[in-house]
Design an enzyme around this catalytic site. Structure first.
Site, short mmCIF file in Angstrom:
data_model
loop_
_atom_site.label_atom_id
_atom_site.label_comp_id
_atom_site.label_asym_id
_atom_site.label_seq_id
_atom_site.Cartn_x
_atom_site.Cartn_y
_atom_site.Cartn_z
N CYS A 1 -0.33 -7.88 -8.38
CA CYS A 1 -0.53 -6.12 -8.65
C CYS A 1 -0.20 -5.67 -7.11
CB CYS A 1 -2.08 -5.74 -8.93
SG CYS A 1 -2.46 -3.85 -8.57
N GLY A 2 1.14 -4.37 -6.82
CA GLY A 2 0.57 -4.08 -5.29
C GLY A 2 -0.66 -3.35 -4.21
N HIS A 3 -1.12 -2.46 -5.85
CA HIS A 3 -2.26 -1.40 -5.66
C HIS A 3 -3.42 -2.67 -4.76
CE1 HIS A 3 -0.66 2.42 -6.19
NE2 HIS A 3 -0.46 1.50 -7.33
N CYS A 4 -3.01 -3.96 -5.19
CA CYS A 4 -4.62 -4.91 -5.30
C CYS A 4 -4.33 -5.59 -4.16
CB CYS A 4 -4.88 -6.30 -6.44
SG CYS A 4 -5.19 -4.91 -8.17
#
Length: 495
Positions: A54-57
């Site tokens: 996950c990019g946001h993670c």
């Protein structure tokens, strides 16, 4: 021997169950085997449910580590933990995780949703609010310096009587803003250190002017507005960390400057942008978007722009269905930016609607192609029922519908009273309709041009019945299929 073996296994289980939970960079590694222990041993623990891809993670990870270290340095009993939801899928499901990252704060075993920002100081501030007083009492000059030096933004109230009406209003505001750090003092030496008077509120920050003094009558509404306006830089750089501040605030008009850090645009243009930012502070946010970041390409698409068009600027007004405004001259000069923003506030700008060029063969196939320039001509033909699919090229549901929709076009190709059409709603905009999800299917009825949305099964039979019934079939809410799985228009914080 068997008895001894049982004792050994039992002892081993006890040792394992009470063993210290492993940490990575100060963050507890939570699994299904130690989750209950972690929540029990730590009355205040924030747990992130994440996915490695996950990019946001990935963007949150370093800030999360910084927050954990800051808490440890302050001898806080608040802990941070993380769960790899791709491995601990059942644990994530049991805790109501529906997306990544999801952060939940467990206070004495009871979970509440985390609602703060994604930068380290915001995480720490939110947790301090949930576990302590809304504002830290500053009894000495050293206390005040330590708090101000440790945070990017700190709001300090100076009240000789901490039980006064103004002091209580200040505390109410502090209690209502989770993502900000507050301090309060009645100490004369602290007053003298910052040249404060009784009833003063000073916002200290590590950017722009360094501090701002609140000079109005103390009220909840005005003080909250002051804090929101001055806690952001004059020019905010868009990122996954700042997106929530940009789009979640009360200021709904934003000027976006699309520039390249690698191209030296920041040094060249940002100071000029600040001139307009100072004049219109509190009315419009000024945001830079670094086009070198691959994650920001979706923003360019949203505005119908390409990298070769840059540097450039646009204004977006969120409260009016994300209305966009384009300057006649996109040059990022100080004078041109000021003229563009001034024209916006004087209502001299027309809303900019995206449209593609009309293909020469737009009506050559059974499913007709609509763009912004031919939409009304086709759909408002009162001699025909016109069914339009509003789609997005990247939408999974739209791709699944495509072969069915093509067959629908073939079915009605020879019917002169029916038109089957489609429009790429990411590249074409209309001032009469705001598409909320993809695909959206609307029938424009002959004679009246009444627009009726289809909510039935996305099958050839269902769509045909919708057309043949003049839009009566397929409207009932109970007929909606997989509504929760439809591809939504990009959220504001994903632009």
């Amino acid at each position: 021997m068997r008895f001894a073996g049982v004792l050994f296994v039992t002892a081993l289980c006890v040792i394992v169950s009470f063993a210290d939970i492993a940490t990575e960079d100060g963050v507890l590694v939570i699994t299904k085997n130690n989750f209950e222990q972690a929540v029990k041993d730590h009355p205040h623990i924030l747990i992130e449910f994440y996915a490695p891809w996950c990019g946001h993670c990935k963007a949150l990870a370093p800030e999360y580590v910084k927050a954990a270290k800051a808490l440890e340095e302050n001898n806080s009993n608040v802990k941070l933990g993380k769960v790899d939801s791709t491995i601990e899928s059942q644990l994530a499901e049991d805790n109501g995780v529906r997306g990544y990252p999801t952060l939940k704060f467990y206070r004495n075993g009871v979970a509440i949703d985390y609602t703060g920002g994604r930068q380290a100081d915001e995480i720490v501030a939110w947790l301090m609010k949930k576990t302590g007083p809304p504002a830290k009492e500053l009894s000495t000059v050293d206390d005040s310096k330590a708090l101000i030096d440790a945070n990017e933004v700190v709001v300090v109230g100076f009240f000789k009587d901490l039980e006064s009406t103004d002091a209580k209003v200040f505390m109410d505001v502090a209690n209502s803003i989770d993502e900000q750090v507050f301090g309060v003092t009645s100490d004369e030496k602290v007053f003298d250190e910052y040249k404060a008077t009784d009833g003063s509120v000073i916002l200290f920050k590590t950017f722009d002017e360094g501090q701002n003094v609140y000079e109005n009558e103390i009220s909840v509404e005005k003080l909250k507005e002051f804090i929101e306006v001055h806690s952001l830089p004059l020019v905010v750089d868009f990122s996954q960390q700042t997106a929530q501040k940009i789009f979640g605030g009360e200021i709904k008009s934003h000027l976006l400057a699309f520039i390249s850090k690698e191209g030296g645009h920041y040094d060249k243009y940002v100071e000029g942008i600040k001139t307009s930012a100072k004049k219109y502070r509190g009315q419009i946010l000024f945001v830079t978007v670094n086009i070198d970041e691959s994650d920001h390409e979706r923003i360019l698409e949203f505005f119908g722009m390409k990298k070769e068009d840059l540097p450039a600027m646009r204004i977006i007004k969120l409260e009016q269905d994300m209305a966009k405004y384009k300057p006649e001259n996109s040059e990022l000069s100080e004078e041109n930016i000021l003229e563009f923003v001034t024209a916006f506030f004087e209502n001299r700008l027309k809303r900019h609607l995206l449209t593609e060029d009309l293909p020469e063969d737009w009506d050559a196939k059974p499913v007709k192609v609509l763009v912004g320039t031919n939409f009304y001509e086709v759909t408002f033909d009162k001699s025909k029922n016109v069914l339009v699919e509003f789609y997005a090229p990247w939408c999974g549901h739209c791709k699944q519908l495509a072969p069915i929709y093509d067959k629908l076009g073939e079915k009605y190709e020879s019917d002169e009273t029916v038109v089957i059409a489609k429009m790429d709603a990411t590249a074409n905009e209309l001032d009469t309709i705001n598409i909320k999800s993809f695909p959206t299917i609307i029938l424009y009825k002959k004679e009246t041009n009444e627009a009726v949305e289809y909510n039935g099964e996305r099958t050839l039979e269902g769509l045909a019945k919708f057309i043949d019934s003049d839009g009566v079939y397929g409207q009932a809410a109970e007929e909606v299929q997989e509504e929760d799985e439809d591809d939504d228009v990009p959220r504001k914080d994903e632009l």
